[in-house]
Design a protein around this motif. Structure first.
Motif, PDB file in Angstrom:
ATOM      1  N   PRO A  47      29.244   5.813  54.981  1.00 33.44           N
ATOM      2  CA  PRO A  47      29.830   6.231  53.707  1.00 33.44           C
ATOM      3  C   PRO A  47      28.877   7.146  52.920  1.00 33.44           C
ATOM      4  O   PRO A  47      27.660   6.986  52.992  1.00 33.44           O
ATOM      5  N   PRO A  48      29.440   8.097  52.153  1.00 32.48           N
ATOM      6  CA  PRO A  48      28.615   9.086  51.458  1.00 32.48           C
ATOM      7  C   PRO A  48      27.869   8.517  50.259  1.00 32.48           C
ATOM      8  O   PRO A  48      28.341   7.593  49.598  1.00 32.48           O
ATOM      9  N   HIS A  67      32.014  17.511  49.514  1.00 33.53           N
ATOM     10  CA  HIS A  67      32.759  16.510  50.281  1.00 33.53           C
ATOM     11  C   HIS A  67      33.967  16.050  49.481  1.00 33.53           C
ATOM     12  O   HIS A  67      33.852  15.715  48.296  1.00 33.53           O
ATOM     13  N   LYS A  68      35.136  16.042  50.121  1.00 39.47           N
ATOM     14  CA  LYS A  68      36.357  15.573  49.465  1.00 39.47           C
ATOM     15  C   LYS A  68      36.474  14.070  49.710  1.00 39.47           C
ATOM     16  O   LYS A  68      37.078  13.620  50.693  1.00 39.47           O
ATOM     17  N   SER A  69      35.884  13.309  48.800  1.00 36.62           N
ATOM     18  CA  SER A  69      35.738  11.865  49.005  1.00 36.62           C
ATOM     19  C   SER A  69      37.076  11.133  49.121  1.00 36.62           C
ATOM     20  O   SER A  69      37.198  10.156  49.875  1.00 36.62           O
ATOM     21  N   LYS A  70      38.103  11.602  48.411  1.00 35.43           N
ATOM     22  CA  LYS A  70      39.400  10.919  48.449  1.00 35.43           C
ATOM     23  C   LYS A  70      40.086  11.070  49.805  1.00 35.43           C
ATOM     24  O   LYS A  70      40.998  10.301  50.130  1.00 35.43           O
ATOM     25  N   ALA A 109      36.635  13.179  57.879  1.00 36.37           N
ATOM     26  CA  ALA A 109      36.023  13.587  56.610  1.00 36.37           C
ATOM     27  C   ALA A 109      36.323  15.063  56.383  1.00 36.37           C
ATOM     28  O   ALA A 109      36.334  15.859  57.328  1.00 36.37           O
ATOM     29  N   LEU A 139      38.492  10.838  52.706  1.00 35.36           N
ATOM     30  CA  LEU A 139      37.740  10.145  53.751  1.00 35.36           C
ATOM     31  C   LEU A 139      38.577   9.026  54.367  1.00 35.36           C
ATOM     32  O   LEU A 139      39.153   8.193  53.672  1.00 35.36           O
ATOM     33  N   ASN A 149      28.440  13.732  46.582  1.00 33.20           N
ATOM     34  CA  ASN A 149      29.668  14.507  46.769  1.00 33.20           C
ATOM     35  C   ASN A 149      29.430  15.853  47.441  1.00 33.20           C
ATOM     36  O   ASN A 149      30.377  16.627  47.635  1.00 33.20           O
TER      37      ASN A 149
END
Length: 284
Positions: free
Chosen positions: A153-154, A168-171, A182, A173, A157
Protein backbone atom coordinates in the motif's frame (compact mmCIF):
# COMPACT_ATOMS: atom_id res chain seq x y z
CA UNK A 1 -44.04 18.21 -97.95
CA UNK A 2 -45.04 16.77 -94.59
CA UNK A 3 -41.73 14.90 -94.31
CA UNK A 4 -39.80 18.13 -94.92
CA UNK A 5 -41.71 19.87 -92.11
CA UNK A 6 -40.99 16.97 -89.75
CA UNK A 7 -37.33 17.07 -90.73
CA UNK A 8 -37.10 20.81 -90.08
CA UNK A 9 -38.91 20.35 -86.75
CA UNK A 10 -36.54 17.59 -85.63
CA UNK A 11 -33.56 19.63 -86.73
CA UNK A 12 -34.83 22.59 -84.72
CA UNK A 13 -35.33 20.45 -81.60
CA UNK A 14 -31.83 19.02 -81.94
CA UNK A 15 -30.40 22.53 -82.21
CA UNK A 16 -32.30 23.63 -79.09
CA UNK A 17 -31.06 20.54 -77.22
CA UNK A 18 -27.44 21.27 -78.15
CA UNK A 19 -27.85 24.90 -77.12
CA UNK A 20 -29.34 23.81 -73.77
CA UNK A 21 -26.46 21.39 -73.13
CA UNK A 22 -23.93 24.09 -73.96
CA UNK A 23 -25.75 26.56 -71.69
CA UNK A 24 -25.97 24.06 -68.82
CA UNK A 25 -22.31 23.16 -69.18
CA UNK A 26 -21.39 26.83 -69.09
CA UNK A 27 -23.54 27.40 -66.00
CA UNK A 28 -22.34 24.47 -63.95
CA UNK A 29 -18.66 24.46 -64.93
CA UNK A 30 -16.41 26.63 -62.80
CA UNK A 31 -14.33 29.13 -64.74
CA UNK A 32 -10.69 29.92 -63.86
CA UNK A 33 -11.68 33.35 -62.51
CA UNK A 34 -14.35 31.82 -60.24
CA UNK A 35 -13.19 32.00 -56.57
CA UNK A 36 -14.23 28.34 -56.18
CA UNK A 37 -12.31 27.15 -59.24
CA UNK A 38 -9.70 24.58 -58.24
CA UNK A 39 -6.28 24.00 -59.72
CA UNK A 40 -5.29 20.36 -59.25
CA UNK A 41 -1.68 19.25 -59.43
CA UNK A 42 0.15 16.29 -60.89
CA UNK A 43 0.69 13.09 -58.90
CA UNK A 44 3.80 13.09 -56.73
CA UNK A 45 5.61 9.73 -56.53
CA UNK A 46 6.23 8.34 -53.04
CA UNK A 47 9.18 10.05 -51.38
CA UNK A 48 11.52 7.72 -49.49
CA UNK A 49 14.35 8.60 -47.13
CA UNK A 50 16.19 6.45 -44.59
CA UNK A 51 13.74 7.55 -41.91
CA UNK A 52 10.48 8.32 -43.73
CA UNK A 53 8.07 7.41 -46.49
CA UNK A 54 5.81 10.28 -47.64
CA UNK A 55 2.75 10.20 -49.91
CA UNK A 56 0.60 13.09 -51.15
CA UNK A 57 -3.03 13.06 -52.32
CA UNK A 58 -5.69 15.54 -53.46
CA UNK A 59 -3.30 18.49 -53.76
CA UNK A 60 -5.24 21.49 -55.03
CA UNK A 61 -5.65 25.26 -54.72
CA UNK A 62 -8.42 27.79 -54.82
CA UNK A 63 -7.86 31.54 -54.65
CA UNK A 64 -7.90 31.53 -50.85
CA UNK A 65 -5.97 28.36 -49.99
CA UNK A 66 -3.75 25.46 -50.98
CA UNK A 67 -4.54 22.10 -49.42
CA UNK A 68 -3.31 18.51 -49.62
CA UNK A 69 -3.37 15.23 -47.75
CA UNK A 70 -0.05 13.87 -46.55
CA UNK A 71 0.64 10.35 -45.28
CA UNK A 72 3.85 9.90 -43.30
CA UNK A 73 5.33 6.52 -42.41
CA UNK A 74 8.01 6.30 -39.73
CA UNK A 75 10.56 3.66 -40.78
CA UNK A 76 12.67 3.94 -37.63
CA UNK A 77 12.60 2.41 -34.15
CA UNK A 78 12.48 5.94 -32.69
CA UNK A 79 9.71 8.52 -32.62
CA UNK A 80 9.31 11.13 -35.36
CA UNK A 81 7.93 14.58 -34.53
CA UNK A 82 6.40 16.60 -37.39
CA UNK A 83 6.18 20.34 -36.69
CA UNK A 84 3.61 21.41 -39.27
CA UNK A 85 4.14 25.15 -38.81
CA UNK A 86 7.79 24.97 -39.91
CA UNK A 87 7.02 23.83 -43.47
CA UNK A 88 7.23 26.40 -46.29
CA UNK A 89 4.73 26.75 -49.14
CA UNK A 90 6.78 28.78 -51.62
CA UNK A 91 5.03 30.79 -54.36
CA UNK A 92 6.44 33.34 -56.79
CA UNK A 93 4.81 36.16 -54.82
CA UNK A 94 5.46 34.98 -51.24
CA UNK A 95 6.04 32.13 -48.76
CA UNK A 96 3.40 30.84 -46.34
CA UNK A 97 3.39 28.43 -43.39
CA UNK A 98 0.62 26.18 -42.03
CA UNK A 99 -0.75 26.68 -38.54
CA UNK A 100 1.58 25.42 -35.82
CA UNK A 101 0.83 21.89 -34.67
CA UNK A 102 3.07 19.06 -33.52
CA UNK A 103 2.31 15.55 -34.73
CA UNK A 104 3.94 12.50 -33.14
CA UNK A 105 4.51 9.38 -35.24
CA UNK A 106 5.22 6.21 -33.27
CA UNK A 107 8.00 3.82 -34.35
CA UNK A 108 7.07 1.81 -37.47
CA UNK A 109 3.68 3.53 -37.66
CA UNK A 110 1.91 5.85 -40.15
CA UNK A 111 -0.32 8.90 -39.80
CA UNK A 112 -2.37 10.91 -42.32
CA UNK A 113 -2.91 14.65 -41.98
CA UNK A 114 -4.18 17.60 -44.00
CA UNK A 115 -1.53 20.22 -44.76
CA UNK A 116 -2.84 23.62 -45.85
CA UNK A 117 -2.15 27.35 -46.00
CA UNK A 118 -4.45 30.37 -46.31
CA UNK A 119 -4.50 34.07 -45.47
CA UNK A 120 -4.22 35.46 -49.02
CA UNK A 121 -6.17 35.44 -52.30
CA UNK A 122 -3.30 34.47 -54.62
CA UNK A 123 -3.03 30.72 -54.08
CA UNK A 124 -4.72 29.86 -57.40
CA UNK A 125 -1.39 29.24 -59.16
CA UNK A 126 -0.09 26.74 -61.70
CA UNK A 127 2.99 25.76 -59.71
CA UNK A 128 4.54 26.10 -56.27
CA UNK A 129 7.14 24.42 -54.09
CA UNK A 130 6.71 22.78 -50.70
CA UNK A 131 9.77 22.61 -48.47
CA UNK A 132 9.26 20.09 -45.67
CA UNK A 133 11.43 21.45 -42.86
CA UNK A 134 9.54 20.21 -39.81
CA UNK A 135 10.71 16.61 -39.35
CA UNK A 136 12.59 15.65 -36.17
CA UNK A 137 13.79 12.33 -34.81
CA UNK A 138 13.32 11.58 -31.11
CA UNK A 139 15.75 8.84 -30.00
CA UNK A 140 14.48 6.34 -27.43
CA UNK A 141 17.85 6.51 -25.70
CA UNK A 142 18.53 9.51 -23.50
CA UNK A 143 19.06 10.60 -19.92
CA UNK A 144 17.44 8.23 -17.43
CA UNK A 145 15.79 9.83 -14.39
CA UNK A 146 15.56 7.35 -11.54
CA UNK A 147 12.84 7.27 -8.93
CA UNK A 148 12.59 5.59 -5.56
CA UNK A 149 10.46 2.46 -5.34
CA UNK A 150 6.78 3.16 -4.76
CA UNK A 151 5.23 1.19 -1.92
CA UNK A 152 1.96 -0.72 -2.14
CA UNK A 153 0.00 0.00 0.00
CA UNK A 154 1.17 3.56 -0.80
CA UNK A 155 2.69 5.94 1.73
CA UNK A 156 2.29 9.00 -0.54
CA UNK A 157 0.21 10.23 -3.46
CA UNK A 158 3.11 10.62 -5.84
CA UNK A 159 6.76 11.43 -6.50
CA UNK A 160 9.13 13.14 -8.93
CA UNK A 161 11.87 11.75 -11.15
CA UNK A 162 13.74 14.75 -12.51
CA UNK A 163 11.33 16.60 -14.84
CA UNK A 164 8.72 13.83 -14.49
CA UNK A 165 5.99 14.28 -11.89
CA UNK A 166 3.97 11.14 -11.13
CA UNK A 167 0.66 11.10 -9.27
CA UNK A 168 -0.93 7.95 -7.87
CA UNK A 169 -4.71 7.66 -8.19
CA UNK A 170 -5.31 6.15 -4.77
CA UNK A 171 -9.07 5.62 -5.23
CA UNK A 172 -8.40 3.36 -8.21
CA UNK A 173 -6.09 1.00 -6.31
CA UNK A 174 -7.28 -2.61 -6.44
CA UNK A 175 -5.32 -5.01 -4.24
CA UNK A 176 -6.64 -8.57 -4.20
CA UNK A 177 -5.20 -12.03 -3.59
CA UNK A 178 -4.23 -12.82 -7.20
CA UNK A 179 -4.19 -9.38 -8.84
CA UNK A 180 -3.15 -5.83 -8.02
CA UNK A 181 -4.06 -2.83 -10.18
CA UNK A 182 -2.67 0.67 -9.66
CA UNK A 183 -3.18 3.80 -11.78
CA UNK A 184 -0.77 6.69 -12.28
CA UNK A 185 -0.53 9.97 -14.17
CA UNK A 186 2.86 11.21 -15.36
CA UNK A 187 3.48 14.84 -16.42
CA UNK A 188 6.67 15.97 -18.17
CA UNK A 189 7.82 19.50 -17.28
CA UNK A 190 11.23 19.56 -19.00
CA UNK A 191 12.44 21.57 -22.00
CA UNK A 192 13.03 18.70 -24.45
CA UNK A 193 10.95 15.51 -24.74
CA UNK A 194 9.99 12.89 -22.18
CA UNK A 195 9.71 9.16 -22.86
CA UNK A 196 7.67 7.00 -20.49
CA UNK A 197 7.78 3.21 -20.83
CA UNK A 198 5.50 1.37 -18.34
CA UNK A 199 6.69 -2.00 -19.66
CA UNK A 200 9.95 -1.51 -17.76
CA UNK A 201 8.45 -1.33 -14.27
CA UNK A 202 8.08 -4.39 -12.04
CA UNK A 203 6.55 -5.17 -8.68
CA UNK A 204 8.97 -6.33 -5.99
CA UNK A 205 8.10 -8.56 -3.04
CA UNK A 206 9.78 -8.40 0.36
CA UNK A 207 11.83 -11.51 -0.45
CA UNK A 208 13.27 -9.79 -3.55
CA UNK A 209 11.22 -11.56 -6.22
CA UNK A 210 10.05 -9.28 -9.04
CA UNK A 211 7.13 -9.64 -11.46
CA UNK A 212 6.35 -7.69 -14.67
CA UNK A 213 3.54 -5.32 -15.52
CA UNK A 214 0.94 -7.53 -17.24
CA UNK A 215 -1.10 -4.69 -18.76
CA UNK A 216 -1.18 -5.29 -22.53
CA UNK A 217 -2.78 -1.92 -23.29
CA UNK A 218 0.25 0.25 -22.64
CA UNK A 219 3.09 1.49 -24.82
CA UNK A 220 6.05 3.82 -24.73
CA UNK A 221 4.70 7.36 -24.78
CA UNK A 222 6.44 10.50 -26.02
CA UNK A 223 5.56 13.59 -23.99
CA UNK A 224 6.10 17.15 -25.14
CA UNK A 225 6.67 19.79 -22.42
CA UNK A 226 3.61 20.13 -20.21
CA UNK A 227 1.90 16.99 -21.52
CA UNK A 228 0.69 14.04 -19.43
CA UNK A 229 0.23 10.29 -19.78
CA UNK A 230 -2.05 8.12 -17.69
CA UNK A 231 -1.06 4.47 -17.34
CA UNK A 232 -2.20 1.40 -15.43
CA UNK A 233 -0.17 -1.34 -13.79
CA UNK A 234 -1.47 -4.89 -13.58
CA UNK A 235 0.36 -7.45 -11.45
CA UNK A 236 -0.65 -11.11 -11.31
CA UNK A 237 1.01 -13.49 -8.85
CA UNK A 238 -0.05 -16.99 -7.87
CA UNK A 239 -1.30 -17.38 -4.30
CA UNK A 240 1.20 -20.24 -4.03
CA UNK A 241 3.84 -17.51 -3.96
CA UNK A 242 2.01 -14.82 -2.00
CA UNK A 243 -1.43 -13.44 -1.23
CA UNK A 244 -1.16 -9.90 -2.63
CA UNK A 245 -4.15 -8.69 -0.64
CA UNK A 246 -2.01 -8.76 2.51
CA UNK A 247 1.47 -8.36 1.00
CA UNK A 248 3.87 -5.45 1.33
CA UNK A 249 5.11 -4.68 -2.18
CA UNK A 250 7.02 -2.00 -4.06
CA UNK A 251 7.01 -0.85 -7.67
CA UNK A 252 10.52 -0.75 -9.11
CA UNK A 253 10.49 1.78 -11.99
CA UNK A 254 13.58 0.35 -13.74
CA UNK A 255 14.71 3.24 -16.00
CA UNK A 256 11.14 3.95 -17.02
CA UNK A 257 11.59 7.75 -17.25
CA UNK A 258 13.89 8.99 -20.03
CA UNK A 259 14.52 12.53 -21.27
CA UNK A 260 15.70 12.83 -24.87
CA UNK A 261 16.39 15.59 -27.41
CA UNK A 262 15.00 16.11 -30.89
CA UNK A 263 17.38 15.76 -33.83
CA UNK A 264 16.35 17.64 -36.99
CA UNK A 265 16.11 15.65 -40.22
CA UNK A 266 17.15 16.99 -43.62
CA UNK A 267 14.73 19.26 -45.48
CA UNK A 268 12.74 17.75 -48.35
CA UNK A 269 11.70 19.86 -51.37
CA UNK A 270 8.67 18.92 -53.47
CA UNK A 271 7.54 20.72 -56.66
CA UNK A 272 3.85 20.83 -57.60
CA UNK A 273 2.75 21.54 -61.19
CA UNK A 274 -0.70 21.98 -62.70
CA UNK A 275 -2.42 18.90 -64.12
CA UNK A 276 -4.67 20.35 -66.89
CA UNK A 277 -6.74 17.19 -67.40
CA UNK A 278 -7.45 16.64 -63.73
CA UNK A 279 -8.20 20.34 -63.26
CA UNK A 280 -10.74 20.32 -66.10
CA UNK A 281 -12.39 17.17 -64.77
CA UNK A 282 -12.64 18.40 -61.18
CA UNK A 283 -14.28 21.69 -62.20
CA UNK A 284 -17.16 20.25 -64.25
Amino acid sequence: MLNKKKSRLLSGKKTLLLLFIAFASNCFSQKPNDPKHENHYRVIPTINTDELSIDFADQHSQMEFTKMKIKITNKTDDFIVFKMGENDFIYEHSTFNPKEKMVIIDPKESISKTLSVNGDTRFHVEKFELKLKGFYRAPLNGDVHNAENFKLPPESNGFSAGPFKVTHKSKALKKESRITNAKFKCTYSGQHIGLVNPYKLKVKLEDGQQFPNMNDNIKTKLLLPGKSYGFNTVFKISTKIIDMQFANMEINWNDMFVESKLSKLEDISVSFELDPGKTAGKNK
